[in-house]
Design a protein around this motif. Sequence first.
Motif, PDB file in Angstrom:
ATOM      1  N   PHE A  53      21.426  22.292  36.461  1.00 33.11           N
ATOM      2  CA  PHE A  53      22.019  23.496  35.871  1.00 33.11           C
ATOM      3  C   PHE A  53      22.991  23.294  34.709  1.00 33.11           C
ATOM      4  O   PHE A  53      23.837  22.409  34.739  1.00 33.11           O
ATOM      5  N   HIS A  54      22.827  24.180  33.732  1.00 34.72           N
ATOM      6  CA  HIS A  54      23.740  24.312  32.597  1.00 34.72           C
ATOM      7  C   HIS A  54      24.334  25.714  32.702  1.00 34.72           C
ATOM      8  O   HIS A  54      23.597  26.670  32.869  1.00 34.72           O
ATOM      9  N   ARG A  55      25.648  25.816  32.639  1.00 34.08           N
ATOM     10  CA  ARG A  55      26.251  27.146  32.743  1.00 34.08           C
ATOM     11  C   ARG A  55      27.194  27.397  31.579  1.00 34.08           C
ATOM     12  O   ARG A  55      28.080  26.584  31.310  1.00 34.08           O
ATOM     13  N   ARG A  56      26.981  28.555  30.906  1.00 30.82           N
ATOM     14  CA  ARG A  56      27.871  28.936  29.799  1.00 30.82           C
ATOM     15  C   ARG A  56      28.814  30.006  30.316  1.00 30.82           C
ATOM     16  O   ARG A  56      28.363  31.060  30.755  1.00 30.82           O
ATOM     17  N   LEU A  57      30.093  29.720  30.259  1.00 29.23           N
ATOM     18  CA  LEU A  57      31.044  30.652  30.837  1.00 29.23           C
ATOM     19  C   LEU A  57      31.790  31.437  29.763  1.00 29.23           C
ATOM     20  O   LEU A  57      32.364  30.864  28.835  1.00 29.23           O
ATOM     21  N   LYS A  58      31.719  32.754  29.931  1.00 27.90           N
ATOM     22  CA  LYS A  58      32.486  33.654  29.061  1.00 27.90           C
ATOM     23  C   LYS A  58      33.394  34.425  30.015  1.00 27.90           C
ATOM     24  O   LYS A  58      32.926  35.303  30.736  1.00 27.90           O
ATOM     25  N   GLN A  77      26.908  20.134  37.621  1.00 25.81           N
ATOM     26  CA  GLN A  77      26.399  21.139  36.692  1.00 25.81           C
ATOM     27  C   GLN A  77      27.194  21.055  35.395  1.00 25.81           C
ATOM     28  O   GLN A  77      28.394  20.773  35.417  1.00 25.81           O
ATOM     29  N   PHE A  78      26.506  21.291  34.310  1.00 29.04           N
ATOM     30  CA  PHE A  78      27.183  21.175  33.025  1.00 29.04           C
ATOM     31  C   PHE A  78      27.740  22.533  32.592  1.00 29.04           C
ATOM     32  O   PHE A  78      26.992  23.472  32.356  1.00 29.04           O
ATOM     33  N   PHE A  79      29.062  22.625  32.507  1.00 32.27           N
ATOM     34  CA  PHE A  79      29.731  23.869  32.131  1.00 32.27           C
ATOM     35  C   PHE A  79      30.150  23.814  30.669  1.00 32.27           C
ATOM     36  O   PHE A  79      30.725  22.817  30.225  1.00 32.27           O
ATOM     37  N   GLU A  80      29.884  24.901  29.974  1.00 27.44           N
ATOM     38  CA  GLU A  80      30.213  24.932  28.556  1.00 27.44           C
ATOM     39  C   GLU A  80      30.878  26.268  28.226  1.00 27.44           C
ATOM     40  O   GLU A  80      30.383  27.318  28.659  1.00 27.44           O
ATOM     41  N   PRO A  81      31.982  26.261  27.449  1.00 30.41           N
ATOM     42  CA  PRO A  81      32.590  27.546  27.087  1.00 30.41           C
ATOM     43  C   PRO A  81      31.659  28.311  26.158  1.00 30.41           C
ATOM     44  O   PRO A  81      31.121  27.738  25.208  1.00 30.41           O
ATOM     45  N   TYR A  82      31.470  29.590  26.438  1.00 34.17           N
ATOM     46  CA  TYR A  82      30.573  30.403  25.600  1.00 34.17           C
ATOM     47  C   TYR A  82      31.156  30.537  24.198  1.00 34.17           C
ATOM     48  O   TYR A  82      30.462  30.407  23.215  1.00 34.17           O
ATOM     49  N   ARG A  83      32.479  30.819  24.149  1.00 33.12           N
ATOM     50  CA  ARG A  83      33.168  30.847  22.846  1.00 33.12           C
ATOM     51  C   ARG A  83      33.954  29.536  22.769  1.00 33.12           C
ATOM     52  O   ARG A  83      34.935  29.355  23.498  1.00 33.12           O
ATOM     53  N   LYS A  84      33.475  28.666  21.919  1.00 36.39           N
ATOM     54  CA  LYS A  84      33.965  27.277  21.899  1.00 36.39           C
ATOM     55  C   LYS A  84      35.490  27.142  21.899  1.00 36.39           C
ATOM     56  O   LYS A  84      36.038  26.203  22.465  1.00 36.39           O
TER      57      LYS A  84
END
Length: 387
Positions: free
Chosen positions: A253-258, A209-216
């Motif tokens: 899945f792509h997940r943006r984590l905050k 799954q691709f995880f990306e920080p919500y606030r870069k």
Amino acid sequence: MSKKLVFPDNFLWGTSTSAYQVEGGIDKNDWAEKFPAGKACDQYNRYEIDFDLLEELNQSAHRISIEWSRVETEEGSFNQKEIEHYKNLLKSLKRRKIKTMVTLCHFTSPVWFSSQGGWGNSKSPFYFNRFACLMIKECGDLVDFWITINEPLIHCSKGFLTGNWPPFLKNIFIFKKAVKNQILAHRKVFKNFHKLKKDVRVGIAKNNQFFEPYRKKNVFDKFSCFLSNYFCNVYFLKKINRHLDFIGLNYYFHRRLKFPYEMRNKDDVVSDLGWEIYPKGIYYLLLQLKRYNLPVYITENGLSDKNDELRKDFIKKHLLWIYKAIKKGVDVRGYFHWSLIDNFEWDKGFDPKFGLVEVNYDDFSRKPRPSFYYYSEISKNNYLTDL
Ligand code: BGC
């Protein structure tokens, strides 16, 4: 001007399915009691019809799974009639010059196995290996690619940690044991298959799954992504990377984590299941797999889209990013769309429609959706037109 994006020679164009989701008539596995699939798509009796569709779809490969509970209904007793069934099915694919990819464990286990603790039992690698070795002895000449286990971490976490799937446990210790046993089972089967057959190709189908920080730039968001990426995408592959001939990537899945939450953009394009569609994620995940220096097959990628409004664009955009990853040096050798036909979507039943082909569950007739013809053209041409 539209540009042609040509895929490498011998790139495999396929679709994926799994036994419990399509075959029907399976009642001796751990799902059947709480989530019976009944006749499913009746593919057990209709595989020739489905394989005719594969030809119409210009497919060069197809992924199925062998249902362990059919072959070994009771512990240690093997059903030759069912083995012959799978051989006939594989022969039918071979006659059509379609390469075969076979999964040995796609989320289901025989009841006799699960009643002994399933993957939580330290004897599970032994049991699984015994079944697997019989399969390669019986069907080895008919199989081009073996997948030992489909999405091991999804299987173990849903079954042993969150308790949504059989055996419905919520126990971190048993979860850890189950993961360890799947690692051991995979390694054992890999070694034995290489002893039993020359040129055999053994892999895993890994849900990454691709995880990306919500606030870069936020360190907490970045750290959550780092940890999630490690446990979800890296850990298992690291444990088995010397026991792999190829990597199968399942991408959904792509997940943006905050930190400490997961966020979603309101305007995201989503499938019928509410899953965000984020084609570029497959590109990042493929680049990440480069470090293993192994051939990669996209063993699953697809969406639930009853009205077929998004599927064509979904396929096009994912293929575009796969193409870009190939250009960056990732050795991607095939794409298997999930799925050929609508099927039984586990705890969600028959409502989600993942098929390029619609199934009418009253009379089991099949009807290709418009995206079927789009994918068929790409498979025939081995190129994508970037409009
Ligand atoms: C599984 C399939 C499932 C698909 C869509 C994958 O995680 O391997 O069995 O149908 O996702 O949810």
